[in-house]
Design a protein around this motif. Structure first.
Motif, PDB file in Angstrom:
ATOM      1  N   ALA A  21      -6.571 -29.608 -10.883  1.00 50.43           N
ATOM      2  CA  ALA A  21      -5.101 -29.722 -10.989  1.00 50.43           C
ATOM      3  C   ALA A  21      -4.520 -30.478  -9.792  1.00 50.43           C
ATOM      4  O   ALA A  21      -3.507 -31.171  -9.911  1.00 50.43           O
ATOM      5  CB  ALA A  21      -4.480 -28.335 -11.097  1.00 50.43           C
ATOM      6  N   LYS A  22      -5.188 -30.375  -8.650  1.00 52.31           N
ATOM      7  CA  LYS A  22      -4.706 -31.055  -7.421  1.00 52.31           C
ATOM      8  C   LYS A  22      -4.724 -32.587  -7.564  1.00 52.31           C
ATOM      9  O   LYS A  22      -4.103 -33.293  -6.766  1.00 52.31           O
ATOM     10  CB  LYS A  22      -5.588 -30.677  -6.218  1.00 52.31           C
ATOM     11  CG  LYS A  22      -5.662 -29.192  -5.935  1.00 52.31           C
ATOM     12  CD  LYS A  22      -4.655 -28.777  -4.858  1.00 52.31           C
ATOM     13  CE  LYS A  22      -4.679 -27.295  -4.554  1.00 52.31           C
ATOM     14  NZ  LYS A  22      -3.676 -26.506  -5.245  1.00 52.31           N
TER      15      LYS A  22
ATOM     16  N   LYS B  51       0.116 -24.493  -8.004  1.00 49.16           N
ATOM     17  CA  LYS B  51       0.258 -24.627  -6.540  1.00 49.16           C
ATOM     18  C   LYS B  51       0.109 -26.093  -6.107  1.00 49.16           C
ATOM     19  O   LYS B  51      -0.755 -26.446  -5.309  1.00 49.16           O
ATOM     20  CB  LYS B  51      -0.783 -23.748  -5.810  1.00 49.16           C
ATOM     21  CG  LYS B  51      -0.673 -22.270  -6.129  1.00 49.16           C
ATOM     22  CD  LYS B  51       0.360 -21.583  -5.241  1.00 49.16           C
ATOM     23  CE  LYS B  51       0.662 -20.164  -5.642  1.00 49.16           C
ATOM     24  NZ  LYS B  51       1.738 -19.980  -6.629  1.00 49.16           N
ATOM     25  N   LEU B  52       0.976 -26.937  -6.677  1.00 53.05           N
ATOM     26  CA  LEU B  52       0.834 -28.384  -6.458  1.00 53.05           C
ATOM     27  C   LEU B  52       1.764 -28.938  -5.380  1.00 53.05           C
ATOM     28  O   LEU B  52       2.126 -30.118  -5.416  1.00 53.05           O
ATOM     29  CB  LEU B  52       1.020 -29.140  -7.778  1.00 53.05           C
ATOM     30  CG  LEU B  52      -0.083 -28.885  -8.802  1.00 53.05           C
ATOM     31  CD1 LEU B  52       0.081 -29.775 -10.014  1.00 53.05           C
ATOM     32  CD2 LEU B  52      -1.466 -29.077  -8.204  1.00 53.05           C
ATOM     33  N   GLY B  53       2.151 -28.110  -4.438  1.00 48.46           N
ATOM     34  CA  GLY B  53       2.907 -28.604  -3.277  1.00 48.46           C
ATOM     35  C   GLY B  53       4.186 -29.296  -3.690  1.00 48.46           C
ATOM     36  O   GLY B  53       5.078 -28.659  -4.258  1.00 48.46           O
ATOM     37  N   SER B  54       4.260 -30.610  -3.447  1.00 46.37           N
ATOM     38  CA  SER B  54       5.501 -31.332  -3.755  1.00 46.37           C
ATOM     39  C   SER B  54       5.337 -32.343  -4.895  1.00 46.37           C
ATOM     40  O   SER B  54       6.117 -33.294  -5.009  1.00 46.37           O
ATOM     41  CB  SER B  54       5.996 -32.046  -2.492  1.00 46.37           C
ATOM     42  OG  SER B  54       4.970 -32.893  -1.987  1.00 46.37           O
ATOM     43  N   VAL B  55       4.331 -32.152  -5.730  1.00 47.46           N
ATOM     44  CA  VAL B  55       4.126 -33.058  -6.878  1.00 47.46           C
ATOM     45  C   VAL B  55       5.358 -33.003  -7.794  1.00 47.46           C
ATOM     46  O   VAL B  55       5.807 -31.912  -8.169  1.00 47.46           O
ATOM     47  CB  VAL B  55       2.843 -32.648  -7.659  1.00 47.46           C
ATOM     48  CG1 VAL B  55       2.809 -33.263  -9.053  1.00 47.46           C
ATOM     49  CG2 VAL B  55       1.600 -33.042  -6.869  1.00 47.46           C
ATOM     50  N   PRO B  56       5.943 -34.156  -8.168  1.00 48.57           N
ATOM     51  CA  PRO B  56       7.145 -34.125  -9.006  1.00 48.57           C
ATOM     52  C   PRO B  56       6.871 -33.577 -10.410  1.00 48.57           C
ATOM     53  O   PRO B  56       5.834 -33.890 -11.014  1.00 48.57           O
ATOM     54  CB  PRO B  56       7.582 -35.595  -9.068  1.00 48.57           C
ATOM     55  CG  PRO B  56       6.408 -36.390  -8.624  1.00 48.57           C
ATOM     56  CD  PRO B  56       5.561 -35.517  -7.761  1.00 48.57           C
ATOM     57  N   ALA B  57       7.819 -32.782 -10.877  1.00 50.79           N
ATOM     58  CA  ALA B  57       7.689 -32.172 -12.207  1.00 50.79           C
ATOM     59  C   ALA B  57       9.066 -32.092 -12.831  1.00 50.79           C
ATOM     60  O   ALA B  57      10.024 -31.686 -12.168  1.00 50.79           O
ATOM     61  CB  ALA B  57       7.088 -30.772 -12.073  1.00 50.79           C
TER      62      ALA B  57
END
Ligand code: ACO
Length: 318
Positions: free
Chosen positions: A71-72, A100-106
């Motif tokens: 997923a990372k 738990k993807l930090g600041s990945v845009p969604a």
């Protein structure tokens, strides 16, 4: 030239199944009417505590696993939905937080039943522009929560579920070969929810003039699919699988007939899933892959129409 290749697919359906016979105990209808008008035999229904994000996360886990990535590795998450968990945050952000993807845009894409095609189109633009390598595209809905269970003209049509795919940037001509999206807001009265945060601070229920939508669906899905085929210089004979929005068997058959695609080249899941709006196409794709119907190199023609009206199509070399 960069292309968006499908490297993983997955789906998830709530356990609870509601058959037409069971439905006829809730509202004045019968199996014969529903089956003959729509081709629907049953639909999956989410529990009260089962949210759109729950279905989306399960579908996403399956898609990520099938892609063989972590997923990372994802650069964006797009979730097509008309039934978000809450007014905000976006359901995509809840999915992003789960992984738990930090600041990945969604972000969510709200184009009702066309949401997944809209999302593919946007994801393909992001990949082609060099902004992303791997994108998770989800269609997830709990439509049973915005259906008026007293309105037999609509409540028999819808179901819950989620499907997801992972797209990867590749430097070979494959994956998404062409896509087109459209809208025409003048059709609002024919298909809408009669509530919203700004309108009346309610969620609202689905209201539909079925015959208006039926006619629009057949012509718009046909024309859009033909346009996307022309754009990538493919012919009808090149299409291995037509995968239309699973709204109604009669609409699906009408579109296939107009395009010139025989029944054995259509993926149909409407009988088992009913209309799951933005989830219907990724659910059909993932089911087709799991049954080994869809294989590497197959040309897929995807098309959808929904509230807005919105509509569009996408040609994929799988
Ligand atoms: N069970 C029994 N009878 C019913 C039911 C039912 N569930 N629903 C309607 N009827 C009755 C009607 O009351 C009507 O009876 P009447 O003549 O005595 O008044 C009769 O059946 C015919 O009703 P119609 O609405 O004219 O039925 P139609 O043949 O148009 O079929 C349907 C209805 C299946 C909804 C069709 O119009 C259709 O498929 N439309 C497209 C809908 C769609 O796919 N929408 C997708 C987009 S949804 C989205 O974007 C969220």
């Amino acid at each position: 030239m960069i292309y968006s290749k499908v490297i993983g697919t997955g789906h998830f359906l709530p356990k609870k199944i509601l058959t037409n016979d069971e439905l006829s105990k809730i509202v004045e209808t019968n199996n014969e009417w529903i089956l003959s008008r729509t081709g629907i035999k049953q639909r999956h229904i989410a529990d009260k505590n089962e949210l759109t994000s729950d279905l989306a996360i399960e579908a996403s886990k399956n898609a990520i696993k099938s892609a063989g990535i972590n997923a990372k590795d994802l650069d964006y998450i797009l979730c097509a939905t008309t039934t978000p968990d809450q007014t905000f945050p976006a359901t995509a952000c809840k999915i992003q937080n789960y992984f738990k993807l930090g600041s990945v845009p969604a972000f969510d894409v709200q184009a009702v039943c066309s949401g997944f095609i809209y999302s593919l189109h946007i994801a393909d633009c992001l990949i082609k522009s060099g902004k992303a390598k791997n994108i998770l595209v989800i269609g997830a809905e709990t439509l049973s929560k915005i259906v008026d269970w007293k309105d037999r003209r609509t409540c028999v049509l819808f179901g819950d579920g989620a499907g997801a795919i992972v797209l990867r940037a590749v430097r070979k001509k494959t994956g998404i070969l062409s896509s087109n999206i459209y809208s025409d807001g003048s059709w609002e009265k024919s298909l809408h929810a009669d509530g919203g945060p700004s309108l009346n601070q309610k969620v609202g229920k689905i209201r539909m003039k079925g015959q208006d939508i039926f006619k629009q669906a057949v012509t718009k899905l046909t024309d859009s699919t033909i346009k996307s085929l022309e754009d990538c210089k493919k012919k009808t004979k090149d299409v291995k699988w037509l995968i239309p929005h699973q709204a109604n068997m009669r609409i699906i058959n009408g579109v296939a007939k107009r395009i010139g695609i025989s029944d054995d080249r259509i993926i149909k899941t409407v009988d088992l899933h009913a209309n799951t709006s933005a989830a219907s196409i990724p659910l059909a794709v993932s089911s087709g892959v799991n049954k080994s119907l869809i294989n590497a190199g197959d040309i897929l023609a995807l098309c959808a129409i929904g509230g807005g009206l919105t509509w569009g199509s996408c040609i994929i070399e799988f």
